[in-house]
Design a protein around this motif. Structure first.
Motif, mmCIF file in Angstrom:
data_model
loop_
_atom_site.group_PDB
_atom_site.id
_atom_site.type_symbol
_atom_site.label_atom_id
_atom_site.label_comp_id
_atom_site.label_asym_id
_atom_site.label_seq_id
_atom_site.Cartn_x
_atom_site.Cartn_y
_atom_site.Cartn_z
ATOM 1 N N GLY A 17 0.814 -1.213 0.000
ATOM 2 C CA GLY A 17 0.000 0.000 0.000
ATOM 3 C C GLY A 17 0.844 1.258 0.000
ATOM 4 O O GLY A 17 1.881 1.334 0.658
ATOM 5 N N LYS A 18 0.390 2.239 -0.734
ATOM 6 C CA LYS A 18 1.163 3.473 -0.923
ATOM 7 C C LYS A 18 0.946 4.465 0.217
ATOM 8 O O LYS A 18 1.893 5.088 0.683
ATOM 9 N N THR A 19 -0.297 4.620 0.658
ATOM 10 C CA THR A 19 -0.571 5.607 1.702
ATOM 11 C C THR A 19 -1.432 5.010 2.800
ATOM 12 O O THR A 19 -2.327 4.213 2.527
ATOM 13 N N PRO A 20 -1.205 5.404 4.032
ATOM 14 C CA PRO A 20 -2.029 4.904 5.130
ATOM 15 C C PRO A 20 -3.473 5.393 5.034
ATOM 16 O O PRO A 20 -4.384 4.718 5.499
ATOM 17 N N ASN A 43 4.013 -3.087 3.234
ATOM 18 C CA ASN A 43 4.020 -1.936 4.136
ATOM 19 C C ASN A 43 3.108 -2.160 5.330
ATOM 20 O O ASN A 43 2.074 -2.792 5.223
ATOM 21 N N ARG A 44 3.469 -1.592 6.442
ATOM 22 C CA ARG A 44 2.683 -1.759 7.675
ATOM 23 C C ARG A 44 1.599 -0.698 7.815
ATOM 24 O O ARG A 44 1.725 0.414 7.338
ATOM 25 N N GLY A 106 -3.559 -3.981 -5.319
ATOM 26 C CA GLY A 106 -2.218 -3.413 -5.353
ATOM 27 C C GLY A 106 -2.278 -1.905 -5.173
ATOM 28 O O GLY A 106 -3.337 -1.296 -5.272
ATOM 29 N N ALA A 107 -1.145 -1.317 -4.909
ATOM 30 C CA ALA A 107 -1.056 0.140 -4.798
ATOM 31 C C ALA A 107 -1.352 0.775 -6.164
ATOM 32 O O ALA A 107 -1.124 0.162 -7.204
ATOM 33 N N GLU A 108 -1.848 2.001 -6.127
ATOM 34 C CA GLU A 108 -2.222 2.682 -7.375
ATOM 35 C C GLU A 108 -1.053 2.836 -8.337
ATOM 36 O O GLU A 108 -1.229 2.773 -9.541
ATOM 37 N N ASP A 109 0.143 3.036 -7.817
ATOM 38 C CA ASP A 109 1.270 3.320 -8.703
ATOM 39 C C ASP A 109 1.908 2.077 -9.314
ATOM 40 O O ASP A 109 2.531 2.165 -10.357
ATOM 41 N N HIS A 110 1.745 0.896 -8.676
ATOM 42 C CA HIS A 110 2.390 -0.306 -9.212
ATOM 43 C C HIS A 110 1.448 -1.480 -9.438
ATOM 44 O O HIS A 110 1.827 -2.450 -10.078
ATOM 45 N N GLY A 111 0.248 -1.440 -8.893
ATOM 46 C CA GLY A 111 -0.676 -2.563 -9.028
ATOM 47 C C GLY A 111 -0.163 -3.779 -8.284
ATOM 48 O O GLY A 111 0.710 -3.690 -7.420
ATOM 49 N N LEU A 123 -8.760 -13.273 -11.418
ATOM 50 C CA LEU A 123 -8.455 -11.852 -11.551
ATOM 51 C C LEU A 123 -9.750 -11.169 -11.980
ATOM 52 O O LEU A 123 -10.453 -11.680 -12.866
ATOM 53 N N VAL A 124 -10.067 -10.052 -11.350
ATOM 54 C CA VAL A 124 -11.261 -9.309 -11.723
ATOM 55 C C VAL A 124 -10.896 -7.854 -12.008
ATOM 56 O O VAL A 124 -9.933 -7.321 -11.467
ATOM 57 N N LYS A 125 -11.705 -7.259 -12.867
ATOM 58 C CA LYS A 125 -11.582 -5.834 -13.185
ATOM 59 C C LYS A 125 -12.988 -5.313 -13.412
ATOM 60 O O LYS A 125 -13.938 -6.081 -13.554
ATOM 61 N N PHE A 126 -13.126 -4.007 -13.425
ATOM 62 C CA PHE A 126 -14.421 -3.425 -13.739
ATOM 63 C C PHE A 126 -14.211 -2.211 -14.616
ATOM 64 O O PHE A 126 -13.109 -1.678 -14.712
ATOM 65 N N LYS A 127 -15.299 -1.811 -15.262
ATOM 66 C CA LYS A 127 -15.226 -0.711 -16.222
ATOM 67 C C LYS A 127 -14.843 0.583 -15.521
ATOM 68 O O LYS A 127 -15.460 0.979 -14.542
ATOM 69 N N SER A 128 -13.825 1.214 -16.049
ATOM 70 C CA SER A 128 -13.365 2.488 -15.516
ATOM 71 C C SER A 128 -12.515 3.148 -16.591
ATOM 72 O O SER A 128 -11.737 2.472 -17.267
ATOM 73 N N GLN A 129 -12.666 4.440 -16.737
ATOM 74 C CA GLN A 129 -11.871 5.169 -17.731
ATOM 75 C C GLN A 129 -10.390 5.156 -17.372
ATOM 76 O O GLN A 129 -9.530 5.031 -18.222
ATOM 77 N N LEU A 130 -10.106 5.287 -16.067
ATOM 78 C CA LEU A 130 -8.740 5.332 -15.578
ATOM 79 C C LEU A 130 -8.612 4.416 -14.376
ATOM 80 O O LEU A 130 -9.602 3.947 -13.820
ATOM 81 N N SER A 131 -7.397 4.196 -13.931
ATOM 82 C CA SER A 131 -7.161 3.446 -12.711
ATOM 83 C C SER A 131 -7.779 4.221 -11.536
ATOM 84 O O SER A 131 -7.686 5.442 -11.461
ATOM 85 N N LEU A 132 -8.428 3.474 -10.624
ATOM 86 C CA LEU A 132 -9.080 4.108 -9.478
ATOM 87 C C LEU A 132 -8.214 4.042 -8.234
ATOM 88 O O LEU A 132 -7.350 3.185 -8.104
ATOM 89 N N ASN A 133 -8.501 4.905 -7.294
ATOM 90 C CA ASN A 133 -7.913 4.851 -5.968
ATOM 91 C C ASN A 133 -8.181 3.458 -5.391
ATOM 92 O O ASN A 133 -9.260 2.893 -5.564
ATOM 93 N N VAL A 134 -7.197 2.879 -4.698
ATOM 94 C CA VAL A 134 -7.304 1.507 -4.209
ATOM 95 C C VAL A 134 -8.470 1.330 -3.239
ATOM 96 O O VAL A 134 -9.147 0.301 -3.255
ATOM 97 N N ALA A 135 -8.743 2.302 -2.404
ATOM 98 C CA ALA A 135 -9.862 2.199 -1.465
ATOM 99 C C ALA A 135 -11.196 2.209 -2.205
ATOM 100 O O ALA A 135 -12.120 1.482 -1.849
ATOM 101 N N VAL A 136 -11.296 3.009 -3.247
ATOM 102 C CA VAL A 136 -12.518 3.055 -4.054
ATOM 103 C C VAL A 136 -12.701 1.725 -4.785
ATOM 104 O O VAL A 136 -13.791 1.144 -4.783
#
Length: 152
Positions: A17-20, A43-44, A106-111, A123-136
């Protein structure tokens, strides 16, 4: 009590994870949407204001130093569902969630790591124009699980 509910559980967590702040938001959603436990790989976790419901104290939290550590400690029969924009990923809209599983984001910057992708049962994905925030992204997956789709 319904036997299917007894045999059904899921956990959700983030690899590297990138950010707490993202962890806190994801965990609050996990608590609201019925997750059995939460986890991190790499990351902790650090307490932060986004976890206003203090989910980390309200449900089991596990930390794994490495992906291998994570694999060794999964409950028997647990399926790994990687959430990743990947060519082999199935659309979330038609995905039938396993009864016993963990969702790994995965983290937004590296997946997800290559190893996490290879070891995922699904593996699953959903429709999105761009990569979403990991929490979203995690919240969308948990909401989809909460719908009345049959489990496999």
């Amino acid at each position: 009590m319904n036997d299917n509910l007894i045999n059904e559980f899921y956990g959700i967590g983030i690899q590297n994870g990138k950010t707490p702040e993202n962890l806190g938001v994801l965990w609050r959603s996990a608590q609201n949407l019925g997750a059995s436990f939460i986890f991190t790989i790499g990351n902790r976790y650090a307490k932060q204001a986004c976890d206003t419901h203090n989910a980390v104290k309200s449900m089991p939290y596990y930390h794994y130093d490495t992906f291998e550590d994570f694999l060794r400690n999964l409950p028997k029969g647990t399926r790994i569902v990687g959430v990743e924009l990947h060519a082999d990923a199935k659309p979330l809209e038609t995905f039938h969630h396993p009864r016993r599983c963990v969702y790994v984001l995965g983290a937004e910057d590296h997946g997800l790591s290559k190893q996490a992708i290879e070891k995922s049962h699904f593996l699953v994905k959903f429709k999105s124009q761009l990569s979403l925030n990991v929490a979203v992204a995690g919240s969308i997956v948990m909401y989809d699980r909460a719908t009345s789709k049959p489990r496999v």
